[in-house]
Design an enzyme around this catalytic site. Sequence first.
Site, mmCIF file in Angstrom:
data_model
loop_
_atom_site.group_PDB
_atom_site.id
_atom_site.type_symbol
_atom_site.label_atom_id
_atom_site.label_comp_id
_atom_site.label_asym_id
_atom_site.label_seq_id
_atom_site.Cartn_x
_atom_site.Cartn_y
_atom_site.Cartn_z
ATOM 1 N N LEU A 48 0.868 -1.184 0.000
ATOM 2 C CA LEU A 48 0.000 0.000 0.000
ATOM 3 C C LEU A 48 0.899 1.228 0.000
ATOM 4 C CD1 LEU A 48 -3.032 -0.324 2.483
ATOM 5 C CD2 LEU A 48 -3.106 0.063 0.021
ATOM 6 N N ASP A 49 0.637 2.178 -0.900
ATOM 7 C CA ASP A 49 1.406 3.417 -0.926
ATOM 8 C C ASP A 49 1.293 4.143 0.409
ATOM 9 O OD1 ASP A 49 1.980 2.925 -3.561
ATOM 10 O OD2 ASP A 49 0.462 4.280 -4.358
ATOM 11 N N PRO A 50 2.315 4.937 0.769
ATOM 12 C CA PRO A 50 2.209 5.742 2.009
ATOM 13 C C PRO A 50 0.974 6.641 2.039
ATOM 14 C CG PRO A 50 4.484 5.696 1.267
ATOM 15 C CD PRO A 50 3.672 5.027 0.184
ATOM 16 N N ALA A 52 -1.897 5.903 0.858
ATOM 17 C CA ALA A 52 -3.102 5.077 0.934
ATOM 18 C C ALA A 52 -3.285 4.572 2.357
ATOM 19 C CB ALA A 52 -2.992 3.894 -0.025
#
Length: 337
Positions: A48-50, A52
């Site tokens: 998960l992207d930071p 997100a």
Amino acid sequence: MGERARLNGWIILDKPLGLGSTQAVGAVKRVCREAGLGKVKVGHGGTLDPLATGVLPIALGEATKLCGRMLDASKIYEFAVRFGTETAGLDAEGEVVAVSDVRPTLAEVEAVLPRFTGPIEQVPPAYSAIKIDGERAYDRARKGEEVEMKARGVTVHSLEPLPFRGGVGVGAIGLAQGRWPPPAATKPASRQVSLPSPEGEGVEEITLIAHVSKGTYIRSLARDIAYAVGTVGHVTMLRRTKAGPFDLSQAISLDKLNAFGQGAAQSEIFLPLEAGLVDIPALNLSPEAAGAIRRGRVWTGVATDDGLYWGRDDQDRPIALIEALAGTLKVVRGFNL
């Protein structure tokens, strides 16, 4: 259940904004050390992207053998698309690379969504973890290099506007719970919660929910939806609500995770290994079959349909992932419990 068995399982973290997936794994390792559990093998089931938030399955011990299955599993996301501005990263970070005065109506957005449902081709963002000639695309992009991303096939199982409750999209829940806004340096000029617009009036932002296959980039999906309605756009909110068999109802906060390091009960933090197997049937094994499967042997003469199972012994302990074919059981992945 003993301590060793409990550590062969899952922590489902409701990942907060700003925390990377690798940092989340590090936090789990740290908390396990603080709890006196020593060195524990830890992995995650889908980056998960930071920027997100949401469901991040973190596997411990023997459950790490299931991380590959989790990466291959479908995911569900809620995401907000802000129209009129496209950024380099297609999210709330990065420089603005395109602008448009066009604002689509809700009906116009809904009309193009079927184009992005089913098997589709999409070009991943330049700021992604895909490797190009051995180097991450985002590393090349950050150095100012021109990054050419190739289209790839993915599947969008469903895509629709998030249902409205009391006139406010449920995606706005994250706002009330403090998951928005991002740090000041990346905050958009304004934040508008998706509301039903009068017929014919353009919307600044819309919140959608998508059920997608592995490899799908929501930022690319948002970009392409904006293009389809004659404008540009970027993602301002991204929240994963389900990953494989895990959803938000099973997720714990970072605060609750940290509390485990201070003495909170394991039962409030961990899920058993088999919680990651609920999407495939269990197969009860006789003591003789369980013994053979534990040793990696093929077992024959079993009356069951062909397919993938997880085998369990007479104490309901997971033994292995098993492929059944014509009454013969073959180990796909064994568990050392």
